[in-house]
Scaffold this motif. Structure first.
Motif, PDB file in Angstrom:
ATOM      1  N   GLU A   1       0.846  -1.197   0.000  1.00 23.16           N
ATOM      2  CA  GLU A   1       0.000   0.000   0.000  1.00 23.16           C
ATOM      3  C   GLU A   1       0.881   1.247   0.000  1.00 23.16           C
ATOM      4  O   GLU A   1       1.896   1.297   0.702  1.00 23.16           O
ATOM      5  CB  GLU A   1      -0.901   0.007   1.234  1.00 23.16           C
ATOM      6  CG  GLU A   1      -1.795   1.235   1.337  1.00 23.16           C
ATOM      7  CD  GLU A   1      -2.583   1.274   2.638  1.00 23.16           C
ATOM      8  OE1 GLU A   1      -3.801   1.452   2.590  1.00 23.16           O
ATOM      9  OE2 GLU A   1      -1.960   1.119   3.713  1.00 23.16           O
ATOM     10  N   GLU A   2       0.469   2.247  -0.784  1.00 25.71           N
ATOM     11  CA  GLU A   2       1.175   3.527  -0.760  1.00 25.71           C
ATOM     12  C   GLU A   2       0.610   4.378   0.365  1.00 25.71           C
ATOM     13  O   GLU A   2      -0.599   4.610   0.442  1.00 25.71           O
ATOM     14  CB  GLU A   2       1.038   4.264  -2.096  1.00 25.71           C
ATOM     15  CG  GLU A   2       1.895   5.516  -2.152  1.00 25.71           C
ATOM     16  CD  GLU A   2       1.955   6.136  -3.550  1.00 25.71           C
ATOM     17  OE1 GLU A   2       2.253   7.344  -3.635  1.00 25.71           O
ATOM     18  OE2 GLU A   2       1.709   5.415  -4.529  1.00 25.71           O
TER      19      GLU A   2
ATOM     20  N   PRO B   1       0.272   7.923   2.850  1.00 27.39           N
ATOM     21  CA  PRO B   1       0.154   9.363   2.571  1.00 27.39           C
ATOM     22  C   PRO B   1       1.508  10.058   2.415  1.00 27.39           C
ATOM     23  O   PRO B   1       1.618  11.073   1.740  1.00 27.39           O
ATOM     24  CB  PRO B   1      -0.597   9.885   3.805  1.00 27.39           C
ATOM     25  CG  PRO B   1      -1.383   8.713   4.296  1.00 27.39           C
ATOM     26  CD  PRO B   1      -0.532   7.520   4.023  1.00 27.39           C
ATOM     27  N   SER B   2       2.543   9.494   3.041  1.00 30.81           N
ATOM     28  CA  SER B   2       3.881  10.085   2.941  1.00 30.81           C
ATOM     29  C   SER B   2       4.580   9.685   1.635  1.00 30.81           C
ATOM     30  O   SER B   2       5.748  10.011   1.433  1.00 30.81           O
ATOM     31  CB  SER B   2       4.735   9.610   4.118  1.00 30.81           C
ATOM     32  OG  SER B   2       4.872   8.190   4.071  1.00 30.81           O
ATOM     33  N   ASN B   3       3.861   8.954   0.758  1.00 32.05           N
ATOM     34  CA  ASN B   3       4.391   8.402  -0.500  1.00 32.05           C
ATOM     35  C   ASN B   3       5.323   7.210  -0.290  1.00 32.05           C
ATOM     36  O   ASN B   3       5.921   6.710  -1.240  1.00 32.05           O
ATOM     37  CB  ASN B   3       5.118   9.473  -1.339  1.00 32.05           C
ATOM     38  CG  ASN B   3       4.183  10.579  -1.787  1.00 32.05           C
ATOM     39  OD1 ASN B   3       3.025  10.302  -2.120  1.00 32.05           O
ATOM     40  ND2 ASN B   3       4.659  11.810  -1.780  1.00 32.05           N
ATOM     41  N   GLU B   4       5.425   6.764   0.958  1.00 31.44           N
ATOM     42  CA  GLU B   4       6.201   5.562   1.265  1.00 31.44           C
ATOM     43  C   GLU B   4       5.373   4.341   0.885  1.00 31.44           C
ATOM     44  O   GLU B   4       4.166   4.297   1.126  1.00 31.44           O
ATOM     45  CB  GLU B   4       6.499   5.546   2.770  1.00 31.44           C
ATOM     46  CG  GLU B   4       7.356   4.409   3.242  1.00 31.44           C
ATOM     47  CD  GLU B   4       7.667   4.556   4.728  1.00 31.44           C
ATOM     48  OE1 GLU B   4       8.824   4.860   5.057  1.00 31.44           O
ATOM     49  OE2 GLU B   4       6.738   4.394   5.547  1.00 31.44           O
ATOM     50  N   VAL B   5       6.002   3.361   0.245  1.00 32.35           N
ATOM     51  CA  VAL B   5       5.300   2.119  -0.113  1.00 32.35           C
ATOM     52  C   VAL B   5       5.485   1.125   1.028  1.00 32.35           C
ATOM     53  O   VAL B   5       6.611   0.769   1.379  1.00 32.35           O
ATOM     54  CB  VAL B   5       5.817   1.530  -1.438  1.00 32.35           C
ATOM     55  CG1 VAL B   5       5.122   0.209  -1.746  1.00 32.35           C
ATOM     56  CG2 VAL B   5       5.592   2.523  -2.575  1.00 32.35           C
TER      57      VAL B   5
ATOM     58  N   HIS C   1      -2.691   7.556  10.414  1.00 29.36           N
ATOM     59  CA  HIS C   1      -3.352   8.147   9.243  1.00 29.36           C
ATOM     60  C   HIS C   1      -4.703   7.490   8.954  1.00 29.36           C
ATOM     61  O   HIS C   1      -5.507   8.025   8.181  1.00 29.36           O
ATOM     62  CB  HIS C   1      -2.436   8.099   8.015  1.00 29.36           C
ATOM     63  CG  HIS C   1      -2.541   6.858   7.184  1.00 29.36           C
ATOM     64  ND1 HIS C   1      -1.613   5.843   7.263  1.00 29.36           N
ATOM     65  CD2 HIS C   1      -3.452   6.461   6.245  1.00 29.36           C
ATOM     66  CE1 HIS C   1      -1.944   4.891   6.409  1.00 29.36           C
ATOM     67  NE2 HIS C   1      -3.047   5.236   5.793  1.00 29.36           N
TER      68      HIS C   1
END
Length: 728
Positions: free
Chosen positions: A273-274, A276-280, A724
């Protein structure tokens, strides 16, 4: 040490095991030579052997300057016994369910040297033996057949350098087809068999000729690393760092690891899952479901209107204060007002700040208004403490939710919620994301929740950082209790705990005269520099001095808590020494590298829903039954039977780690603090350890280590996505 260079091979019966080192499986035993009847001391890494077994060993004679002549074992394998004495010892060893010492004598007396042949080919003749009825005969026949397959499996495992101690568990899982299943895909062991990780399965796979770039190997390695990371508290791990860890461990290409991740995702074993911080983020599937579901349910509860009666809050608080002749602090009153108004709340604070008093106030006021309140905590000891302090029933979360072993689900769930208007959960810092999911699914949205804990303690042993994440989300009111009440101000345990929590050095006025304890206080520091000297001091304190000076029972009242598992001052080594000193019982059972005795204090190390015992439950062994193949453990609330092959769920608990002590309170605590534990010396760990002591806290070690811990406020990052997801 004198050595004889020539290798020798000897067959004999293992008479007894004298010593097992749990860290490296180094074993010392006595073997009776089948030919000469001579007692031979054997030493080496021999995990999985049991007294009564016939063994074929290969090794070399050596002379130890302290212990004399012994054989250093290079290899060993179990064999069938060859004479009457060996057959009887084998049958009475506890390896065959239904046969104990007495029945072993009767069977051998009846069939003599033909005993094993009768068991193999004419087991119906067991009915000729006095006392063996139809039911016992069925048990013995089944156990003998299983043991035969297990022996074959043990030899197979041993031939591939895998510990034979797992044979019973593997056979129970796969049955007669175990060897063919393992040959086909040895990595399946790392998924299905507790105690066998990727590295063990990988060793077997290499022995069986499986290629290093096998996709089965890569997928097993990915899951192994993910599981290891959850044991460090992470719910997920970032994609790129995960790939780097996999490449490093397995020495394979990044592309192959990416392919493995995609395969596992398609099979729904992991979730990607991606954030909100753009971390996968890469989640084990079960933790992804738990985190998402727990967040959704928690948000529903927080935002729903509560069905509580109108209460004159000022009058209710005054009634409680007059009744108990006390004055609540302003923060306590503020928290109580919110709860009585039906506002979900988190209450956090250190020892002596009145958390338990607040629970009593909530319960008594709501009781007077006919409001149904349930009280729970993650562990049995924490629940028992609330019961004692409030005179109201409290239970563990697991037992409150009631597990149905027939369908593998909790009885109380989203379709059958708990019957309460208010739920109080104490020691909430211990709540991991899996249990949080089950708990909040069982709470109806119209019920109010009161979550109580100390956010400055260590986070949960299991994955997630629930209390911190909930506070950081800001979707629920938080009250911090920071006033230490007068009666608690007199306690040096509480005063020093708060010093540590504020980053200040506790009072370490050293009590060198450990033989004296000249004044009865509740907090002591004993300075010791050398680990071995520190070990001796701990053993003396627990076994002699503290019981003599303070009247505590070393088996019931005193708990050794240590930062680590390994090393001289680790829980494993401490348990070996404390067991030897505190428990003189001779009836033992060996399980792998563990030795258990009647009377041992033990801890359940995993959740076992079928037995209704859970990780962290502490009990005592009250019986070892070789005939029935079980060990009986008495916990506070129940008596539990463990088959011999289930004993890996238990661990000695004369000494436990600080992490394992969470939620527990002990009359007396002895805790080593030494620079040897440098990596574990953290403020929240020392703070948690000190706050486990109710009446007596004794730190043993060096002041430098305490200073390092106090100054080190670093808290390891836990990868969770809960914050989040907690959005109203």
């Amino acid at each position: 040490m004198e050595n004889n260079d020539s290798n020798i091979t000897i067959e004999g019966v293992l008479d007894k095991i004298i010593y097992v080192n749990d860290e490296n499986d180094y074993t010392v035993g006595i073997l009776i030579n089948s030919d000469t009847k001579e007692e031979i001391t054997i030493v080496g890494n021999m995990i999985g052997i049991n007294p009564g077994e016939s063994l074929k060993i290969e090794g070399k004679w050596e002379t130890n300057p302290r212990y004399g002549k012994q054989i250093k074992v290079f290899s060993y394998q179990p064999i069938l016994p060859k004479n009457l004495e060996a057959i009887e010892k084998y049958l009475s060893s506890g390896m065959i369910k239904g046969i104990g010492t007495e029945y072993a004598k009767r069977i051998v007396s009846r069939f003599g040297e033909n005993t094993l042949d009768v068991l193999d080919n004419e087991p119906e003749r067991l009915s000729d033996v006095s006392g063996i009825g139809e039911k016992r005969q069925e048990t013995i026949i089944k156990a003998w057949a299983e043991q035969k397959h297990i022996r074959e499996l043990m030899i197979f495992l041993h031939s591939h350098n895998i510990s034979a101690t797992f044979a019973s568990k593997i056979f129970k899982k796969y049955g007669n087809t175990a060897i063919s299943i393992i040959r086909d895909n040895p990595y399946i062991l790392s998924y299905d068999i507790q105690g066998i990780g990727f590295k063990t399965a990988d060793k077997m796979a290499m022995s069986l000729g499986i290629e290093p770039d096998s996709i089965n190997r890569v997928e097993a390695g990915i899951l192994y690393i993910l599981v290891g990371l959850t044991e460090e508290g992470h719910c997920y791990y970032p994609y790129e760092p995960l790939i780097a860890k996999c490449v490093e461990m397995m020495s394979v290409d990044e592309g192959l690891v990416s392919e493995g991740i995609m395969h596992l995702k398609k099979r729904r074993q992991i979730e990607v899952e991606e954030m909100p911080s753009n971390e996968v983020a890469v989640y084990p599937k079960s933790l992804y479901i738990s985190e998402k579901s727990a967040a959704e349910r928690f948000v529903d509860i927080v935002k729903s209107k509560k069905e509580l009666p109108e209460i004159n809050i000022e009058k209710a608080i005054s009634w409680f204060e007059i009744k108990h002749k006390m004055k609540l602090s302003n923060n306590q009153k503020s928290a109580l007002e919110k709860v009585l108004k039906g506002i979900p709340i988190v209450i956090t604070g250190g020892p002596g700040t009145g958390k338990t008093t607040l629970i009593r106030a909530i319960v008594e006021i709501f009781e007077a208004k006919g409001v149904k309140v349930l009280i729970s905590a993650p562990t049995g000891r924490a629940a028992k403490k609330i019961e004692e302090m409030t005179s109201r029933p409290a239970s563990t979360i697991h037992r409150m939710l009631k597990y149905n072993k027939y369908n593998g689900k909790f009885i109380f769930n989203i379709d059958n919620p708990l019957d309460c208007d208010v739920l109080i959960v104490d020691e909430i810092s211990m709540l991991d994301i899996v249990l949080a999911n089950h708990l909040f699914k069982a709470v109806k949205p119209s019920a109010n929740i009161v979550l109580i804990g100390d956010v400055d303690q260590l986070p949960s042993v299991g994955p997630g950082n629930f209390l911190k994440d909930v506070i950081d989300s800001k979707i629920i009111d938080v009250i911090r209790l920071n006033v230490i009440f007068r009666q608690s101000q007199q306690s040096k345990i509480i005063a020093n705990a708060h010093c540590v929590n504020k980053g200040e050095m506790p009072n370490l006025k050293s009590k060198e005269r450990i033989y004296a304890f000249p004044t009865k206080e509740d907090f002591y520091f004993i300075s010791r520099e050398e680990p071995d000297e520190l070990l001796d001091t701990i053993i003396f304190l627990v076994s002699e001095r503290i019981p003599q000076r303070f009247g505590y029972n070393p088996l019931e009242d005193i708990q050794v808590i240590t930062p680590v598992n390994k090393g001289v001052l680790g829980s494993t080594n401490l348990n070996v020494h404390l067991q030897r000193v505190l428990n003189k019982e001779t009836l033992t059972i060996i399980k792998g590298s563990k030795m258990f005795k009647i009377g041992d204090r033990i801890m359940q190390s995993v959740n076992n829903y079928d037995k209704n015992v859970f990780n962290g439950d502490i009990g005592r062994i009250i019986e070892i039954n070789y005939e029935e193949h079980n060990v009986i453990v008495k916990y506070d609330e129940q008596t539990v039977f463990y088959d011999f092959e289930e004993l890996d769920e238990l661990m000695l608990s004369y000494a436990i780690t600080v992490h394992k002590s969470q939620g527990c309170e002990f009359k007396a605590v002895v805790m080593p603090v030494h620079t040897q534990h440098f990596r574990m010396l953290q403020r929240n760990l020392l703070y948690t350890g000190i706050t486990r002591a109710k009446e007596l806290m004794c730190l043993v070690g060096n002041a430098k280590a305490v200073q390092i811990a106090v100054k080190n406020n670093y808290v390891s990052k836990r990868y969770t996505g809960l914050v989040h997801r907690l959005v109203i």
